[in-house]
Design a protein around this motif. Structure first.
Motif, PDB file in Angstrom:
ATOM      1  N   ASP A 162      -3.772  -9.171   1.757  1.00 41.94           N
ATOM      2  CA  ASP A 162      -4.908  -8.732   0.952  1.00 41.94           C
ATOM      3  C   ASP A 162      -5.687  -7.611   1.680  1.00 41.94           C
ATOM      4  O   ASP A 162      -6.129  -6.648   1.068  1.00 41.94           O
ATOM      5  CB  ASP A 162      -5.818  -9.953   0.686  1.00 41.94           C
ATOM      6  CG  ASP A 162      -7.005  -9.589  -0.160  1.00 41.94           C
ATOM      7  OD1 ASP A 162      -6.768  -9.111  -1.290  1.00 41.94           O
ATOM      8  OD2 ASP A 162      -8.157  -9.753   0.289  1.00 41.94           O
ATOM      9  N   GLU A 163      -5.816  -7.759   3.012  1.00 43.50           N
ATOM     10  CA  GLU A 163      -6.482  -6.694   3.800  1.00 43.50           C
ATOM     11  C   GLU A 163      -5.702  -5.380   3.655  1.00 43.50           C
ATOM     12  O   GLU A 163      -6.281  -4.310   3.541  1.00 43.50           O
ATOM     13  CB  GLU A 163      -6.519  -7.073   5.299  1.00 43.50           C
ATOM     14  CG  GLU A 163      -7.333  -8.317   5.626  1.00 43.50           C
ATOM     15  CD  GLU A 163      -8.813  -8.027   5.841  1.00 43.50           C
ATOM     16  OE1 GLU A 163      -9.189  -6.863   6.005  1.00 43.50           O
ATOM     17  OE2 GLU A 163      -9.602  -9.000   5.829  1.00 43.50           O
ATOM     18  N   ILE A 164      -4.359  -5.494   3.670  1.00 44.89           N
ATOM     19  CA  ILE A 164      -3.520  -4.287   3.550  1.00 44.89           C
ATOM     20  C   ILE A 164      -3.708  -3.666   2.168  1.00 44.89           C
ATOM     21  O   ILE A 164      -3.903  -2.454   2.036  1.00 44.89           O
ATOM     22  CB  ILE A 164      -2.030  -4.635   3.784  1.00 44.89           C
ATOM     23  CG1 ILE A 164      -1.810  -5.083   5.224  1.00 44.89           C
ATOM     24  CG2 ILE A 164      -1.132  -3.434   3.449  1.00 44.89           C
ATOM     25  CD1 ILE A 164      -0.415  -5.581   5.541  1.00 44.89           C
ATOM     26  N   GLN A 165      -3.695  -4.507   1.149  1.00 48.19           N
ATOM     27  CA  GLN A 165      -3.819  -3.985  -0.216  1.00 48.19           C
ATOM     28  C   GLN A 165      -5.166  -3.308  -0.446  1.00 48.19           C
ATOM     29  O   GLN A 165      -5.246  -2.279  -1.115  1.00 48.19           O
ATOM     30  CB  GLN A 165      -3.634  -5.128  -1.204  1.00 48.19           C
ATOM     31  CG  GLN A 165      -3.068  -4.623  -2.507  1.00 48.19           C
ATOM     32  CD  GLN A 165      -2.928  -5.741  -3.522  1.00 48.19           C
ATOM     33  OE1 GLN A 165      -3.261  -6.905  -3.267  1.00 48.19           O
ATOM     34  NE2 GLN A 165      -2.445  -5.397  -4.691  1.00 48.19           N
ATOM     35  N   ARG A 166      -6.224  -3.876   0.168  1.00 49.11           N
ATOM     36  CA  ARG A 166      -7.556  -3.278   0.000  1.00 49.11           C
ATOM     37  C   ARG A 166      -7.792  -2.116   0.956  1.00 49.11           C
ATOM     38  O   ARG A 166      -8.870  -1.535   0.998  1.00 49.11           O
ATOM     39  CB  ARG A 166      -8.629  -4.364   0.205  1.00 49.11           C
ATOM     40  CG  ARG A 166      -8.667  -5.361  -0.968  1.00 49.11           C
ATOM     41  CD  ARG A 166      -9.852  -6.306  -0.883  1.00 49.11           C
ATOM     42  NE  ARG A 166      -9.755  -7.229   0.233  1.00 49.11           N
ATOM     43  CZ  ARG A 166     -10.604  -7.302   1.251  1.00 49.11           C
ATOM     44  NH1 ARG A 166     -11.640  -6.497   1.311  1.00 49.11           N
ATOM     45  NH2 ARG A 166     -10.415  -8.182   2.217  1.00 49.11           N
TER      46      ARG A 166
ATOM     47  N   PRO B 138     -10.100  -1.409   7.301  1.00 50.52           N
ATOM     48  CA  PRO B 138      -9.685  -0.919   8.628  1.00 50.52           C
ATOM     49  C   PRO B 138      -8.639  -1.832   9.263  1.00 50.52           C
ATOM     50  O   PRO B 138      -7.642  -1.364   9.825  1.00 50.52           O
ATOM     51  CB  PRO B 138     -10.998  -0.915   9.429  1.00 50.52           C
ATOM     52  CG  PRO B 138     -12.067  -0.773   8.385  1.00 50.52           C
ATOM     53  CD  PRO B 138     -11.566  -1.461   7.155  1.00 50.52           C
ATOM     54  N   LEU B 139      -8.828  -3.167   9.131  1.00 47.39           N
ATOM     55  CA  LEU B 139      -7.833  -4.089   9.684  1.00 47.39           C
ATOM     56  C   LEU B 139      -6.496  -3.920   8.955  1.00 47.39           C
ATOM     57  O   LEU B 139      -5.430  -3.856   9.578  1.00 47.39           O
ATOM     58  CB  LEU B 139      -8.327  -5.547   9.567  1.00 47.39           C
ATOM     59  CG  LEU B 139      -7.344  -6.608  10.062  1.00 47.39           C
ATOM     60  CD1 LEU B 139      -7.108  -6.493  11.566  1.00 47.39           C
ATOM     61  CD2 LEU B 139      -7.832  -8.025   9.723  1.00 47.39           C
ATOM     62  N   GLY B 140      -6.561  -3.803   7.620  1.00 48.15           N
ATOM     63  CA  GLY B 140      -5.344  -3.655   6.816  1.00 48.15           C
ATOM     64  C   GLY B 140      -4.538  -2.433   7.218  1.00 48.15           C
ATOM     65  O   GLY B 140      -3.308  -2.498   7.356  1.00 48.15           O
ATOM     66  N   VAL B 141      -5.223  -1.320   7.425  1.00 54.09           N
ATOM     67  CA  VAL B 141      -4.530  -0.085   7.804  1.00 54.09           C
ATOM     68  C   VAL B 141      -3.869  -0.263   9.166  1.00 54.09           C
ATOM     69  O   VAL B 141      -2.719   0.126   9.389  1.00 54.09           O
ATOM     70  CB  VAL B 141      -5.540   1.099   7.838  1.00 54.09           C
ATOM     71  CG1 VAL B 141      -4.914   2.348   8.428  1.00 54.09           C
ATOM     72  CG2 VAL B 141      -6.085   1.357   6.429  1.00 54.09           C
TER      73      VAL B 141
ATOM     74  N   LYS C 174      -0.608  -2.888   8.865  1.00 57.71           N
ATOM     75  CA  LYS C 174       0.440  -2.728   7.837  1.00 57.71           C
ATOM     76  C   LYS C 174       1.846  -2.638   8.443  1.00 57.71           C
ATOM     77  O   LYS C 174       2.752  -3.394   8.082  1.00 57.71           O
ATOM     78  CB  LYS C 174       0.123  -1.474   7.013  1.00 57.71           C
ATOM     79  CG  LYS C 174       1.066  -1.234   5.865  1.00 57.71           C
ATOM     80  CD  LYS C 174       0.520  -0.107   4.989  1.00 57.71           C
ATOM     81  CE  LYS C 174       1.399   0.120   3.770  1.00 57.71           C
ATOM     82  NZ  LYS C 174       2.644   0.781   4.036  1.00 57.71           N
ATOM     83  N   ASP C 175       2.023  -1.711   9.392  1.00 53.72           N
ATOM     84  CA  ASP C 175       3.368  -1.495   9.951  1.00 53.72           C
ATOM     85  C   ASP C 175       3.854  -2.718  10.722  1.00 53.72           C
ATOM     86  O   ASP C 175       5.030  -3.065  10.679  1.00 53.72           O
ATOM     87  CB  ASP C 175       3.364  -0.289  10.902  1.00 53.72           C
ATOM     88  CG  ASP C 175       3.228   1.000  10.117  1.00 53.72           C
ATOM     89  OD1 ASP C 175       3.370   0.949   8.882  1.00 53.72           O
ATOM     90  OD2 ASP C 175       2.967   2.049  10.744  1.00 53.72           O
ATOM     91  N   ILE C 176       2.934  -3.356  11.432  1.00 50.21           N
ATOM     92  CA  ILE C 176       3.328  -4.524  12.250  1.00 50.21           C
ATOM     93  C   ILE C 176       3.885  -5.617  11.329  1.00 50.21           C
ATOM     94  O   ILE C 176       4.940  -6.199  11.600  1.00 50.21           O
ATOM     95  CB  ILE C 176       2.106  -5.085  13.030  1.00 50.21           C
ATOM     96  CG1 ILE C 176       1.463  -3.978  13.856  1.00 50.21           C
ATOM     97  CG2 ILE C 176       2.511  -6.272  13.891  1.00 50.21           C
ATOM     98  CD1 ILE C 176       0.171  -4.384  14.561  1.00 50.21           C
ATOM     99  N   ILE C 177       3.189  -5.863  10.240  1.00 51.73           N
ATOM    100  CA  ILE C 177       3.638  -6.915   9.310  1.00 51.73           C
ATOM    101  C   ILE C 177       4.953  -6.515   8.653  1.00 51.73           C
ATOM    102  O   ILE C 177       5.870  -7.331   8.523  1.00 51.73           O
ATOM    103  CB  ILE C 177       2.549  -7.186   8.257  1.00 51.73           C
ATOM    104  CG1 ILE C 177       1.370  -7.836   8.970  1.00 51.73           C
ATOM    105  CG2 ILE C 177       3.078  -8.052   7.114  1.00 51.73           C
ATOM    106  CD1 ILE C 177       0.430  -8.594   8.125  1.00 51.73           C
TER     107      ILE C 177
ATOM    108  N   ASN D  47      -3.908 -11.529  19.006  1.00 54.39           N
ATOM    109  CA  ASN D  47      -4.839 -12.611  18.686  1.00 54.39           C
ATOM    110  C   ASN D  47      -6.201 -12.115  18.195  1.00 54.39           C
ATOM    111  O   ASN D  47      -6.826 -12.752  17.350  1.00 54.39           O
ATOM    112  CB  ASN D  47      -5.035 -13.504  19.910  1.00 54.39           C
ATOM    113  CG  ASN D  47      -3.768 -14.269  20.208  1.00 54.39           C
ATOM    114  OD1 ASN D  47      -2.932 -14.443  19.324  1.00 54.39           O
ATOM    115  ND2 ASN D  47      -3.599 -14.720  21.445  1.00 54.39           N
ATOM    116  N   ASN D  48      -6.650 -10.959  18.713  1.00 54.23           N
ATOM    117  CA  ASN D  48      -7.957 -10.455  18.277  1.00 54.23           C
ATOM    118  C   ASN D  48      -7.953 -10.113  16.796  1.00 54.23           C
ATOM    119  O   ASN D  48      -8.920 -10.403  16.076  1.00 54.23           O
ATOM    120  CB  ASN D  48      -8.353  -9.195  19.060  1.00 54.23           C
ATOM    121  CG  ASN D  48      -8.745  -9.553  20.465  1.00 54.23           C
ATOM    122  OD1 ASN D  48      -9.118 -10.696  20.738  1.00 54.23           O
ATOM    123  ND2 ASN D  48      -8.617  -8.587  21.383  1.00 54.23           N
ATOM    124  N   ASP D  49      -6.856  -9.513  16.336  1.00 52.36           N
ATOM    125  CA  ASP D  49      -6.778  -9.146  14.918  1.00 52.36           C
ATOM    126  C   ASP D  49      -6.722 -10.388  14.041  1.00 52.36           C
ATOM    127  O   ASP D  49      -7.347 -10.450  12.980  1.00 52.36           O
ATOM    128  CB  ASP D  49      -5.557  -8.249  14.659  1.00 52.36           C
ATOM    129  CG  ASP D  49      -5.755  -6.863  15.254  1.00 52.36           C
ATOM    130  OD1 ASP D  49      -6.918  -6.480  15.492  1.00 52.36           O
ATOM    131  OD2 ASP D  49      -4.750  -6.169  15.498  1.00 52.36           O
TER     132      ASP D  49
END
Ligand code: AMP
Length: 219
Positions: A37-41, A44-47, A50-53, A61-63
């Protein structure tokens, strides 16, 4: 109380969480869904993730904590929360112990790797409501029609490919399997055979909940 669902990708944790939610008043925290959902929206976390996922690696762990922290603190003992996808490493289990000191049980979905590959590569979900299906073990009742919302549009997760599966399994074996021994030594682990159809697995999940979590419910 927290129930941690641990199992390899495609072992049915999300499907079973939804089935439990239909019967009992539980919260379901699915790390992967929160992150997608963070990626879709495009937050900053989503961006950042994205590639890692998409290549099947684990986030640091921080993320993970920045997405989950507010959800895993202050859970009342009488509330049942299913944690699906976190913790995935012993380090994360220790972080969870720092944030949450209430009762905790772990349900381990056990399934052979070859069967998993088959299952994961047949997984798809509704593009409208995200209900998850599987061509082999849990297809829609009517062809091309979502059971939940009726939509005819379906998608396959970007990380449900053969190549990414191998990476996710490698991570699972190296990082998540030791977690199973960790919880077993702590005396909170219960294993079920997840190589069955969803209704049979559901019976085992409900038996676990009846015996370990909510005594007195009908399983
Ligand atoms: P899932 O839907 O649970 O299979 O998660 C999808 C992806 O999100 C994983 O392959 C990881 O890239 C990331 N992810 C989910 N949960 C965690 C976690 N606890 N620690 C690190 N990465 C995670």
């Amino acid at each position: 109380m927290i129930i941690v669902f641990v199992g390899p990708p495609g072992s049915g944790k999300g499907t079973q969480s939804d089935m439990v939610k239909d019967i009992l008043d539980v919260d379901h925290i699915a790390t992967g869904d929160i992150l997608r959902d963070e990626i879709q929206r495009k937050t900053p976390l989503g961006v950042k993730i994205k590639d890692i996922i998409e290549r099947g690696d684990l986030l640091d762990n921080n993320d993970i904590l920045s997405a989950l922290e507010t959800r895993i603190t202050n859970i009342p003992d009488e509330k049942i929360v299913i944690l699906d996808g976190f913790p995935r490493t012993i380090e994360q289990a220790k972080l969870l112990q720092e944030k949450y000191t209430g009762p905790l049980k772990v349900l381990h979905f056990h399934i052979d790797e070859t069967r998993l590959r088959e299952r994961l590569l047949s997984r798809y979900s509704c593009a409208n409501c995200s209900a998850v299906y599987n061509e082999k073990t849990n297809p829609t009742k009517e062809k091309n029609k979502c059971d939940a919302c009726g939509s005819a549009e379906f998608i396959v997760r970007k990380d449900d490919t053969e190549e990414v599966f191998e990476q996710r399994m490698k991570n699972y074996k190296e990082k998540t399997q030791p977690l199973i021994d960790f919880y077993s030594r702590n005396g909170v682990l219960y294993s079920i055979d997840a190589d069955k159809n969803k209704d049979e697995i559901h019976k085992e999940v409900m038996r676990f909940i009846k015996e370990n979590v909510k005594k007195g419910i009908k399983a």
